[in-house]
Scaffold this motif. Structure first.
Motif, mmCIF file in Angstrom:
data_model
loop_
_atom_site.group_PDB
_atom_site.id
_atom_site.type_symbol
_atom_site.label_atom_id
_atom_site.label_comp_id
_atom_site.label_asym_id
_atom_site.label_seq_id
_atom_site.Cartn_x
_atom_site.Cartn_y
_atom_site.Cartn_z
ATOM 1 N N MET A 1 0.841 -1.181 0.000
ATOM 2 C CA MET A 1 0.000 0.000 0.000
ATOM 3 C C MET A 1 0.881 1.238 0.000
ATOM 4 N N PHE A 2 0.392 2.312 -0.615
ATOM 5 C CA PHE A 2 1.234 3.468 -0.902
ATOM 6 C C PHE A 2 0.542 4.763 -0.460
ATOM 7 N N ARG A 3 1.376 5.762 -0.101
ATOM 8 C CA ARG A 3 0.867 7.068 0.292
ATOM 9 C C ARG A 3 1.863 8.130 -0.150
ATOM 10 N N GLY A 4 1.355 9.198 -0.782
ATOM 11 C CA GLY A 4 2.221 10.268 -1.234
ATOM 12 C C GLY A 4 2.096 11.510 -0.375
ATOM 13 N N HIS A 5 3.221 12.125 -0.057
ATOM 14 C CA HIS A 5 3.256 13.380 0.694
ATOM 15 C C HIS A 5 3.920 14.448 -0.164
ATOM 16 N N GLY B 1 -14.061 14.376 4.951
ATOM 17 C CA GLY B 1 -13.246 15.426 5.547
ATOM 18 C C GLY B 1 -13.251 15.526 7.058
ATOM 19 N N LEU B 2 -13.948 14.617 7.754
ATOM 20 C CA LEU B 2 -13.898 14.669 9.212
ATOM 21 C C LEU B 2 -12.506 14.245 9.686
ATOM 22 N N ALA B 3 -12.024 14.887 10.736
ATOM 23 C CA ALA B 3 -10.739 14.498 11.324
ATOM 24 C C ALA B 3 -10.929 13.182 12.075
ATOM 25 N N THR B 4 -10.358 12.099 11.549
ATOM 26 C CA THR B 4 -10.518 10.780 12.150
ATOM 27 C C THR B 4 -9.160 10.140 12.414
ATOM 28 N N ARG B 5 -9.211 8.954 13.007
ATOM 29 C CA ARG B 5 -7.981 8.199 13.271
ATOM 30 C C ARG B 5 -7.604 7.282 12.112
ATOM 31 N N LEU B 6 -8.241 7.464 10.964
ATOM 32 C CA LEU B 6 -7.875 6.728 9.758
ATOM 33 C C LEU B 6 -6.880 7.539 8.936
ATOM 34 N N LEU B 7 -5.942 6.852 8.316
ATOM 35 C CA LEU B 7 -4.976 7.480 7.409
ATOM 36 C C LEU B 7 -5.148 6.855 6.032
ATOM 37 N N ASP B 8 -5.275 7.708 5.006
ATOM 38 C CA ASP B 8 -5.536 7.229 3.641
ATOM 39 C C ASP B 8 -4.299 6.615 2.999
ATOM 40 N N TRP B 9 -4.518 5.484 2.315
ATOM 41 C CA TRP B 9 -3.503 4.828 1.506
ATOM 42 C C TRP B 9 -4.147 4.371 0.204
ATOM 43 N N THR B 10 -3.352 3.875 -0.719
ATOM 44 C CA THR B 10 -3.867 3.320 -1.961
ATOM 45 C C THR B 10 -3.037 2.105 -2.351
ATOM 46 N N TYR B 11 -3.688 1.174 -3.053
ATOM 47 C CA TYR B 11 -2.957 0.037 -3.612
ATOM 48 C C TYR B 11 -2.231 0.407 -4.902
ATOM 49 N N GLN B 12 -2.459 1.605 -5.425
ATOM 50 C CA GLN B 12 -1.926 2.000 -6.720
ATOM 51 C C GLN B 12 -0.774 3.003 -6.547
ATOM 52 N N PRO B 13 0.444 2.600 -6.831
ATOM 53 C CA PRO B 13 1.589 3.498 -6.608
ATOM 54 C C PRO B 13 1.540 4.769 -7.446
ATOM 55 N N LEU B 14 0.958 4.711 -8.662
ATOM 56 C CA LEU B 14 0.891 5.921 -9.479
ATOM 57 C C LEU B 14 -0.100 6.923 -8.895
ATOM 58 N N VAL B 15 -1.171 6.430 -8.283
ATOM 59 C CA VAL B 15 -2.115 7.330 -7.620
ATOM 60 C C VAL B 15 -1.432 8.033 -6.449
ATOM 61 N N ALA B 16 -0.671 7.275 -5.661
ATOM 62 C CA ALA B 16 0.056 7.877 -4.541
ATOM 63 C C ALA B 16 1.068 8.907 -5.036
ATOM 64 N N THR B 17 1.714 8.618 -6.149
ATOM 65 C CA THR B 17 2.666 9.566 -6.725
ATOM 66 C C THR B 17 1.959 10.845 -7.162
ATOM 67 N N GLN C 1 -9.564 5.340 -6.564
ATOM 68 C CA GLN C 1 -8.217 5.576 -6.051
ATOM 69 C C GLN C 1 -7.580 4.320 -5.459
ATOM 70 N N GLY C 2 -8.257 3.181 -5.544
ATOM 71 C CA GLY C 2 -7.730 1.965 -4.930
ATOM 72 C C GLY C 2 -7.505 2.166 -3.448
ATOM 73 N N GLY C 3 -8.454 2.865 -2.809
ATOM 74 C CA GLY C 3 -8.226 3.343 -1.455
ATOM 75 C C GLY C 3 -8.416 2.318 -0.358
ATOM 76 N N LEU C 4 -7.632 2.479 0.667
ATOM 77 C CA LEU C 4 -7.759 1.745 1.920
ATOM 78 C C LEU C 4 -7.140 2.606 3.009
ATOM 79 N N PHE C 5 -7.152 2.115 4.242
ATOM 80 C CA PHE C 5 -6.729 2.943 5.364
ATOM 81 C C PHE C 5 -5.832 2.164 6.319
#
Length: 208
Positions: free
Chosen positions: A1-5, A59-75, A126-130
């Motif tokens: 799983m991938f996440r871009g900053h 957009g609620l502030a939660t304890r979940l952090l967004d990730w994706t299975y797709q590296p190009l989406v994270a990029t 977005q192939g999203g997961l958390f």
């Protein structure tokens, strides 16, 4: 799983763990959101994990952090918003998985990944997961277990300007990631602002 900053100084912390939300009780805020959101949701989520996923998505502030299975989406998320300096692409192999049949997400004791059911079209596109963070203010780099594997890819600043164009050639842009009128409008605006990249006197094709 991938996440871009897009900013290399950002920590791997969910919104509920960042200021000004870190001093609030995120479960209490979620319960207030849940009570008041019912008029906007039909059908309603079937369990608390789905409720929390939708709250995070909107957009609620939660304890979940967004990730994706797709590296190009994270990029894309790493470079679509410009910041000076390098961007970061994180790659995580999480050992523990929470299922929707598990108890309330607020009873989770360890950091783990959670893959939601189809609760929003954007999450699917977005192939999203958390990841779920029992202690939201503790960065994932400190909260992960010894069985979790985290790697960092640095996108150097000199490549940031070109990458959105290369990603769009592979179908990764605002229009594909945000399947609604907002995403389409953002993509057309981006194309218009950069039209000289797409069209030359010898070539009448474009990137729309």
């Amino acid at each position: 799983m991938f996440r871009g900053h897009s900013n290399s100084e950002w920590l791997l912390v969910p919104t509920a763990g960042r200021e000004p939300f870190s001093d609030s009780d995120d479960e209490r805020m979620f319960r207030a959101w849940q009570r008041r959101s019912v008029e906007f949701l039909s059908p309603r989520p079937s369990n608390e994990w789905e409720w929390l996923s939708i709250a995070q998505h909107h957009g609620l502030a939660t304890r979940l952090l967004d990730w994706t299975y797709q590296p190009l989406v994270a990029t894309f998320f790493a470079v679509s918003t410009y910041h000076e300096g390098d961007a970061h692409l994180y790659c995580l192999r999480a050992d523990k998985i929470y299922e929707q049949t598990d108890a309330s997400p607020f009873k989770a004791k360890t950091l783990a990944k959670y893959k939601p059911h189809t609760v929003a079209s954007r999450i699917v596109r977005q192939g999203g997961l958390f990841t779920i963070h029992p202690e939201p203010s503790i960065p994932l780099t400190e909260a992960k277990s010894t069985k979790d594997t985290l790697e960092l890819i640095v996108i150097e600043a000199k490549f940031r300007e070109q990458l959105p164009f290369e990603l769009s050639h592979y179908g990764i842009n605002h229009s594909s990631i945000f399947p609604d009128l907002d995403g389409l409008s953002e993509h057309i605006n981006w194309y218009s602002a950069n039209k000289d990249y797409w069209v030359t006197p010898e070539d009448s094709s474009d990137g729309i």
